[in-house]
Motif scaffolding. Structure first.
Motif, PDB file in Angstrom:
ATOM      1  N   GLU A 169       1.219  23.553  84.426  1.00  0.00           N
ATOM      2  CA  GLU A 169       0.109  24.392  83.976  1.00  0.00           C
ATOM      3  C   GLU A 169      -0.619  25.064  85.128  1.00  0.00           C
ATOM      4  O   GLU A 169      -1.468  25.915  84.912  1.00  0.00           O
ATOM      5  CB  GLU A 169      -0.883  23.551  83.158  1.00  0.00           C
ATOM      6  N   ARG A 170      -0.299  24.672  86.351  1.00  0.00           N
ATOM      7  CA  ARG A 170      -0.985  25.237  87.517  1.00  0.00           C
ATOM      8  C   ARG A 170       0.034  25.957  88.390  1.00  0.00           C
ATOM      9  O   ARG A 170       1.067  25.390  88.747  1.00  0.00           O
ATOM     10  CB  ARG A 170      -1.668  24.136  88.329  1.00  0.00           C
ATOM     11  N   PRO A 171      -0.228  27.230  88.731  1.00  0.00           N
ATOM     12  CA  PRO A 171       0.733  27.947  89.586  1.00  0.00           C
ATOM     13  C   PRO A 171       0.816  27.305  90.963  1.00  0.00           C
ATOM     14  O   PRO A 171      -0.154  26.727  91.456  1.00  0.00           O
ATOM     15  CB  PRO A 171       0.147  29.362  89.663  1.00  0.00           C
ATOM     16  N   HIS A 172       1.988  27.380  91.563  1.00  0.00           N
ATOM     17  CA  HIS A 172       2.198  26.807  92.896  1.00  0.00           C
ATOM     18  C   HIS A 172       2.830  27.868  93.789  1.00  0.00           C
ATOM     19  O   HIS A 172       3.715  28.615  93.346  1.00  0.00           O
ATOM     20  CB  HIS A 172       3.107  25.584  92.824  1.00  0.00           C
ATOM     21  N   PRO A 173       2.392  27.958  95.060  1.00  0.00           N
ATOM     22  CA  PRO A 173       2.924  29.001  95.945  1.00  0.00           C
ATOM     23  C   PRO A 173       4.440  29.040  96.030  1.00  0.00           C
ATOM     24  O   PRO A 173       5.037  30.124  96.093  1.00  0.00           O
ATOM     25  CB  PRO A 173       2.290  28.650  97.297  1.00  0.00           C
ATOM     26  N   ALA A 174       5.107  27.873  96.043  1.00  0.00           N
ATOM     27  CA  ALA A 174       6.570  27.861  96.155  1.00  0.00           C
ATOM     28  C   ALA A 174       7.218  28.534  94.959  1.00  0.00           C
ATOM     29  O   ALA A 174       8.195  29.292  95.094  1.00  0.00           O
ATOM     30  CB  ALA A 174       7.075  26.420  96.291  1.00  0.00           C
ATOM     31  N   ARG A 175       6.668  28.272  93.755  1.00  0.00           N
ATOM     32  CA  ARG A 175       7.262  28.846  92.551  1.00  0.00           C
ATOM     33  C   ARG A 175       6.869  30.314  92.379  1.00  0.00           C
ATOM     34  O   ARG A 175       7.646  31.116  91.851  1.00  0.00           O
ATOM     35  CB  ARG A 175       6.868  28.013  91.334  1.00  0.00           C
ATOM     36  N   ILE A 176       5.670  30.673  92.832  1.00  0.00           N
ATOM     37  CA  ILE A 176       5.267  32.091  92.815  1.00  0.00           C
ATOM     38  C   ILE A 176       6.188  32.892  93.721  1.00  0.00           C
ATOM     39  O   ILE A 176       6.670  33.973  93.356  1.00  0.00           O
ATOM     40  CB  ILE A 176       3.797  32.228  93.269  1.00  0.00           C
ATOM     41  N   TYR A 177       6.452  32.362  94.898  1.00  0.00           N
ATOM     42  CA  TYR A 177       7.346  33.017  95.855  1.00  0.00           C
ATOM     43  C   TYR A 177       8.746  33.155  95.270  1.00  0.00           C
ATOM     44  O   TYR A 177       9.404  34.193  95.412  1.00  0.00           O
ATOM     45  CB  TYR A 177       7.367  32.187  97.141  1.00  0.00           C
ATOM     46  N   ASP A 178       9.206  32.107  94.580  1.00  0.00           N
ATOM     47  CA  ASP A 178      10.516  32.168  93.928  1.00  0.00           C
ATOM     48  C   ASP A 178      10.554  33.306  92.912  1.00  0.00           C
ATOM     49  O   ASP A 178      11.533  34.063  92.844  1.00  0.00           O
ATOM     50  CB  ASP A 178      10.801  30.830  93.245  1.00  0.00           C
ATOM     51  N   TYR A 179       9.491  33.455  92.134  1.00  0.00           N
ATOM     52  CA  TYR A 179       9.440  34.539  91.143  1.00  0.00           C
ATOM     53  C   TYR A 179       9.466  35.904  91.832  1.00  0.00           C
ATOM     54  O   TYR A 179      10.185  36.815  91.396  1.00  0.00           O
ATOM     55  CB  TYR A 179       8.180  34.397  90.295  1.00  0.00           C
ATOM     56  N   LEU A 180       8.708  36.052  92.902  1.00  0.00           N
ATOM     57  CA  LEU A 180       8.674  37.333  93.618  1.00  0.00           C
ATOM     58  C   LEU A 180      10.037  37.681  94.213  1.00  0.00           C
ATOM     59  O   LEU A 180      10.383  38.851  94.363  1.00  0.00           O
ATOM     60  CB  LEU A 180       7.614  37.291  94.720  1.00  0.00           C
ATOM     61  N   LEU A 181      10.834  36.641  94.530  1.00  0.00           N
ATOM     62  CA  LEU A 181      12.178  36.862  95.062  1.00  0.00           C
ATOM     63  C   LEU A 181      13.211  37.082  93.961  1.00  0.00           C
ATOM     64  O   LEU A 181      14.387  37.299  94.248  1.00  0.00           O
ATOM     65  CB  LEU A 181      12.609  35.679  95.924  1.00  0.00           C
ATOM     66  N   GLY A 182      12.767  37.003  92.702  1.00  0.00           N
ATOM     67  CA  GLY A 182      13.695  37.193  91.596  1.00  0.00           C
ATOM     68  C   GLY A 182      14.357  35.924  91.126  1.00  0.00           C
ATOM     69  O   GLY A 182      15.347  35.971  90.392  1.00  0.00           O
ATOM     70  N   GLY A 183      13.820  34.759  91.527  1.00  0.00           N
ATOM     71  CA  GLY A 183      14.400  33.484  91.137  1.00  0.00           C
ATOM     72  C   GLY A 183      13.999  33.075  89.736  1.00  0.00           C
ATOM     73  O   GLY A 183      13.187  33.726  89.061  1.00  0.00           O
ATOM     74  N   PRO A 207       2.733  29.927  84.163  1.00  0.00           N
ATOM     75  CA  PRO A 207       1.553  30.157  85.013  1.00  0.00           C
ATOM     76  C   PRO A 207       1.902  30.785  86.365  1.00  0.00           C
ATOM     77  O   PRO A 207       1.129  31.583  86.895  1.00  0.00           O
ATOM     78  CB  PRO A 207       0.977  28.745  85.194  1.00  0.00           C
ATOM     79  N   ASP A 208       3.074  30.446  86.917  1.00  0.00           N
ATOM     80  CA  ASP A 208       3.503  31.061  88.175  1.00  0.00           C
ATOM     81  C   ASP A 208       3.762  32.548  87.985  1.00  0.00           C
ATOM     82  O   ASP A 208       3.352  33.376  88.803  1.00  0.00           O
ATOM     83  CB  ASP A 208       4.785  30.389  88.689  1.00  0.00           C
ATOM     84  N   ARG A 209       4.433  32.883  86.879  1.00  0.00           N
ATOM     85  CA  ARG A 209       4.746  34.288  86.603  1.00  0.00           C
ATOM     86  C   ARG A 209       3.478  35.075  86.309  1.00  0.00           C
ATOM     87  O   ARG A 209       3.326  36.224  86.753  1.00  0.00           O
ATOM     88  CB  ARG A 209       5.739  34.373  85.436  1.00  0.00           C
ATOM     89  N   ALA A 210       2.550  34.467  85.566  1.00  0.00           N
ATOM     90  CA  ALA A 210       1.300  35.159  85.245  1.00  0.00           C
ATOM     91  C   ALA A 210       0.500  35.429  86.513  1.00  0.00           C
ATOM     92  O   ALA A 210      -0.043  36.538  86.689  1.00  0.00           O
ATOM     93  CB  ALA A 210       0.481  34.316  84.261  1.00  0.00           C
ATOM     94  N   PHE A 211       0.441  34.431  87.405  1.00  0.00           N
ATOM     95  CA  PHE A 211      -0.280  34.650  88.663  1.00  0.00           C
ATOM     96  C   PHE A 211       0.390  35.744  89.470  1.00  0.00           C
ATOM     97  O   PHE A 211      -0.283  36.624  90.032  1.00  0.00           O
ATOM     98  CB  PHE A 211      -0.335  33.362  89.488  1.00  0.00           C
ATOM     99  N   ALA A 212       1.723  35.693  89.573  1.00  0.00           N
ATOM    100  CA  ALA A 212       2.449  36.691  90.362  1.00  0.00           C
ATOM    101  C   ALA A 212       2.199  38.092  89.834  1.00  0.00           C
ATOM    102  O   ALA A 212       2.023  39.035  90.620  1.00  0.00           O
ATOM    103  CB  ALA A 212       3.945  36.372  90.362  1.00  0.00           C
ATOM    104  N   GLU A 213       2.171  38.242  88.530  1.00  0.00           N
ATOM    105  CA  GLU A 213       1.929  39.572  87.964  1.00  0.00           C
ATOM    106  C   GLU A 213       0.505  40.037  88.253  1.00  0.00           C
ATOM    107  O   GLU A 213       0.278  41.228  88.520  1.00  0.00           O
ATOM    108  CB  GLU A 213       2.204  39.560  86.459  1.00  0.00           C
ATOM    109  N   GLN A 214      -0.460  39.130  88.211  1.00  0.00           N
ATOM    110  CA  GLN A 214      -1.830  39.483  88.606  1.00  0.00           C
ATOM    111  C   GLN A 214      -1.867  39.919  90.062  1.00  0.00           C
ATOM    112  O   GLN A 214      -2.511  40.911  90.419  1.00  0.00           O
ATOM    113  CB  GLN A 214      -2.762  38.281  88.412  1.00  0.00           C
TER     114      GLN A 214
END
Length: 250
Positions: free
Chosen positions: A7-21, A27-34
């Motif tokens: 339920e809480r975004p984490h930098p490692a998973r946000i970074y993975d999303y930004l890299l297309g992982g 919550p990671d994807r929602a933060f990344a889009e913000q």
């Protein structure tokens, strides 16, 4: 092991999303889009950071480094340390259980690479784990990419790591900054503070000060794509949003 909090975004998973992982939660994807709405170049910046990782590891290998300690290693994707330096001993350390779980799967067939749960802010514990995998009496490539801006006061942990490194070791850092778009600084800080992972962007001078006890390799502290690029840089390098440096312990 720390509990996974989906339920809480984490930098490692946000970074993975930004890299297309695919190793991330809603919550990671929602933060990344913000974040992308505030800093539209963030996905490109993540890819530039990963490209720097490969160049920095190659430079370490050319300098005789055969073992690496990767702090804040995140979730393995193509071009990670063990792929760029095949045969080298590598210890990946991250404080996200998801990142470590995926690392263990990724590294199952790579006997020289290991992943452990740990926090770079606890250098004693990290160095104890490192001593089980690496020979700390020999030069090490210490990697801290896109992680130190999540550490409010990194000076003392860094001193401990640098003191533990053998002469000839290399340290590679990328660090987020607000130098290029200072007007967006407060929006970015507010986002990260709300995510539970407050960030501290630093200036070029502040990033250089983090490794003042070491000898910087040319070209020193520069925008990430300008650090020994493989090809001519044709876009504004400041859009990388990060500084990069590789320094050597005398």
């Amino acid at each position: 092991m720390a509990e996974i909090d989906p339920e809480r975004p984490h930098p490692a998973r946000i970074y993975d999303y930004l890299l297309g992982g695919a190793c991330n939660f809603e919550p990671d994807r929602a933060f990344a889009e913000q974040f992308l709405r505030v800093m539209p170049g963030a996905a490109d910046a993540a890819r530039l950071n990963r490209a720097f990782l490969r160049r920095a590891v190659r430079t370490c290998v050319e300098g005789g480094i055969t073992q690496f300690l990767d702090l804040g290693s995140g979730i393995p994707t193509v071009g990670n340390v063990h792929e760029t330096a095949p045969g080298a001993r590598v210890l990946h350390v991250d404080n996200d259980p998801i990142a470590i779980a995926h690392s263990e799967i990724e590294l199952a067939d790579t006997p020289n690479a290991t992943a452990v749960l740990g926090d770079l802010r606890d250098p004693d514990a990290v160095l104890t784990a490192a001593a089980q995998v690496l020979d700390l009496t020999q030069p090490v490539g210490l990697l801290m990419l896109a992680v130190l801006h999540f550490v409010e006061a990194p000076e003392e942990p860094l001193r401990r790591y640098f003191d533990a490194l053998a002469p000839g070791s290399h340290v590679a850092i990328t660090h987020g900054t607000a130098d290029e778009e200072p007007e967006k600084r407060e929006d970015v800080l507010r986002l990260y503070a709300g995510s539970g992972s407050p960030a501290t962007p630093r200036t070029r001078t502040q990033v250089a000060a983090l490794v003042e006890s070491l000898t910087p390799l040319p070209p020193g502290v520069v925008w990430t794509p300008l650090w020994r690029p493989d090809e001519p840089v044709t876009t504004n390098p400041a859009h990388s949003l990060t500084y990069a440096i590789v320094a050597r312990k005398p």
